[in-house]
Design a protein around this motif. Structure first.
Motif, short mmCIF file in Angstrom:
data_model
loop_
_atom_site.label_atom_id
_atom_site.label_comp_id
_atom_site.label_asym_id
_atom_site.label_seq_id
_atom_site.Cartn_x
_atom_site.Cartn_y
_atom_site.Cartn_z
N THR A 45 -2.76 -1.48 -2.06
CA THR A 45 -1.86 -0.58 -3.00
C THR A 45 -0.75 -0.07 -2.20
OG1 THR A 45 -4.12 -0.10 -4.16
CG2 THR A 45 -2.26 1.55 -4.31
N MET A 46 0.66 -0.12 -2.89
CA MET A 46 1.48 0.69 -2.56
C MET A 46 2.70 1.15 -3.67
SD MET A 46 3.68 -3.07 -2.00
CE MET A 46 1.99 -4.02 -1.69
N ARG A 47 3.58 1.80 -3.23
CA ARG A 47 4.63 2.06 -4.22
C ARG A 47 5.86 1.55 -3.86
NH1 ARG A 47 2.92 8.31 -3.43
NH2 ARG A 47 1.50 8.33 -5.20
N ILE A 48 6.39 1.20 -4.93
CA ILE A 48 7.82 0.49 -5.10
C ILE A 48 8.93 1.28 -5.56
CG2 ILE A 48 7.00 -1.82 -4.58
CD1 ILE A 48 7.37 -2.40 -7.40
N GLY A 49 10.00 1.25 -5.34
CA GLY A 49 10.99 1.96 -6.15
C GLY A 49 12.40 1.15 -6.20
N GLY A 50 12.92 1.50 -7.25
CA GLY A 50 14.30 0.70 -7.52
C GLY A 50 14.50 1.13 -8.93
N VAL A 95 9.63 4.86 -9.91
CA VAL A 95 8.52 4.58 -8.86
C VAL A 95 7.45 3.88 -9.51
CG1 VAL A 95 7.47 5.44 -6.75
CG2 VAL A 95 9.83 6.41 -7.06
N ALA A 96 7.05 3.02 -9.13
CA ALA A 96 5.56 2.28 -9.44
C ALA A 96 4.75 2.22 -8.29
CB ALA A 96 6.16 1.17 -10.09
N THR A 97 3.41 2.52 -8.67
CA THR A 97 2.18 2.42 -7.79
C THR A 97 1.49 1.25 -8.35
OG1 THR A 97 2.15 4.70 -7.61
CG2 THR A 97 0.09 3.48 -6.89
N GLY A 98 1.13 0.27 -7.38
CA GLY A 98 0.21 -0.78 -7.96
C GLY A 98 0.26 -1.77 -6.87
N SER A 99 -0.05 -2.92 -6.96
CA SER A 99 -0.07 -4.03 -5.92
C SER A 99 0.55 -5.25 -6.37
CB SER A 99 -1.50 -4.28 -5.72
OG SER A 99 -2.16 -4.58 -6.86
N LEU A 100 0.71 -6.14 -5.22
CA LEU A 100 1.53 -7.28 -5.36
C LEU A 100 0.57 -8.56 -5.59
CD1 LEU A 100 4.71 -8.13 -5.62
CD2 LEU A 100 4.30 -8.57 -3.07
N THR A 101 0.81 -9.44 -6.39
CA THR A 101 -0.17 -10.60 -6.76
C THR A 101 0.35 -11.55 -5.78
OG1 THR A 101 1.35 -11.80 -8.59
CG2 THR A 101 -0.43 -9.88 -9.13
N ALA A 108 1.70 -2.95 -11.93
CA ALA A 108 1.73 -1.33 -11.79
C ALA A 108 0.60 -0.72 -12.44
CB ALA A 108 3.05 -0.86 -12.18
N SER A 109 -0.02 0.24 -11.92
CA SER A 109 -1.05 0.94 -12.46
C SER A 109 -0.47 2.49 -12.79
CB SER A 109 -2.07 1.34 -11.45
OG SER A 109 -1.72 1.66 -10.34
N GLU A 110 0.74 2.67 -12.09
CA GLU A 110 1.52 4.08 -12.61
C GLU A 110 3.00 3.87 -12.66
OE1 GLU A 110 0.95 8.57 -11.39
OE2 GLU A 110 0.79 7.30 -9.94
N ILE A 111 3.58 4.44 -13.59
CA ILE A 111 4.92 4.56 -13.54
C ILE A 111 5.51 5.91 -13.56
CG2 ILE A 111 7.29 3.48 -14.66
CD1 ILE A 111 5.62 1.32 -13.89
N LEU A 112 6.54 6.41 -12.60
CA LEU A 112 6.95 7.70 -12.63
C LEU A 112 8.64 7.49 -12.81
CD1 LEU A 112 5.10 8.85 -9.23
CD2 LEU A 112 4.39 9.05 -11.67
N ALA A 113 8.95 8.32 -13.64
CA ALA A 113 10.41 8.29 -13.59
C ALA A 113 10.78 10.14 -13.28
CB ALA A 113 10.89 8.04 -15.08
N LYS A 114 11.62 10.19 -12.74
CA LYS A 114 12.14 11.69 -12.53
C LYS A 114 12.72 12.27 -13.78
CE LYS A 114 12.90 14.57 -9.21
NZ LYS A 114 11.94 15.33 -8.40
#
Length: 145
Positions: A45-50, A95-101, A108-114
């Protein structure tokens, strides 16, 4: 003397348990370039941003969406099933929370937008800057007009 020793031992055990719980809940943050360059264990589980790459959003059945998350040099396919934030759109930072296959797709299990339409995750903002300012022309925020 025995009471003091037991108190110190109890405090040490409490501190060790707290640090262990903190370490288990700690999530690393990556950009697409970080994930392409590193071997990250699948399902971690990690967060990625872009920035959501323009013309990459594809809607599937129900609430399923796929899009490409990118920084200036690399991109990564993302799959998400759920309700996207109202502020989510192509060309925006997320920013998305989830995992890499194993096949390098981020689930992604969660997506955040500011709230700010100029939002870019801090680590990504640093990687986008050059001496002259913003260096990634295709990722300028979408403007209404």
């Amino acid at each position: 003397m025995l009471g003091v020793g037991l108190l110190v031992l109890g405090l040490a055990a409490a501190a060790a348990l707290t640090l262990t719980a903190f370490r288990k809940n700690l999530m690393n943050f990556y950009t697409p370039s970080d994930l392409v360059a590193r071997q990250v264990p699948p399902q971690e589980t990690m967060r990625i941003g872009g920035l959501v790459l323009r013309d990459s959003l594809k809607r599937g059945d129900g609430l399923r969406v796929e899009f490409t998350l990118a920084d200036c040099t690399q991109s990564l396919p993302v799959r998400y099933e759920g309700i996207l934030p109202d502020l989510f759109r192509e060309g925006q930072g997320i920013v998305a929370t989830g995992s890499l296959t194993a096949d390098r797709v981020f689930i992604a299990s969660e997506i955040l937008a500011k709230h700010d339409e100029n939002y870019v995750p801090p680590q990504l903002a640093d990687s986008l800057k050059t001496a002259g300012g913003h260096s990634c022309e295709p990722f300028k925020p979408v403007t209404k007009g």
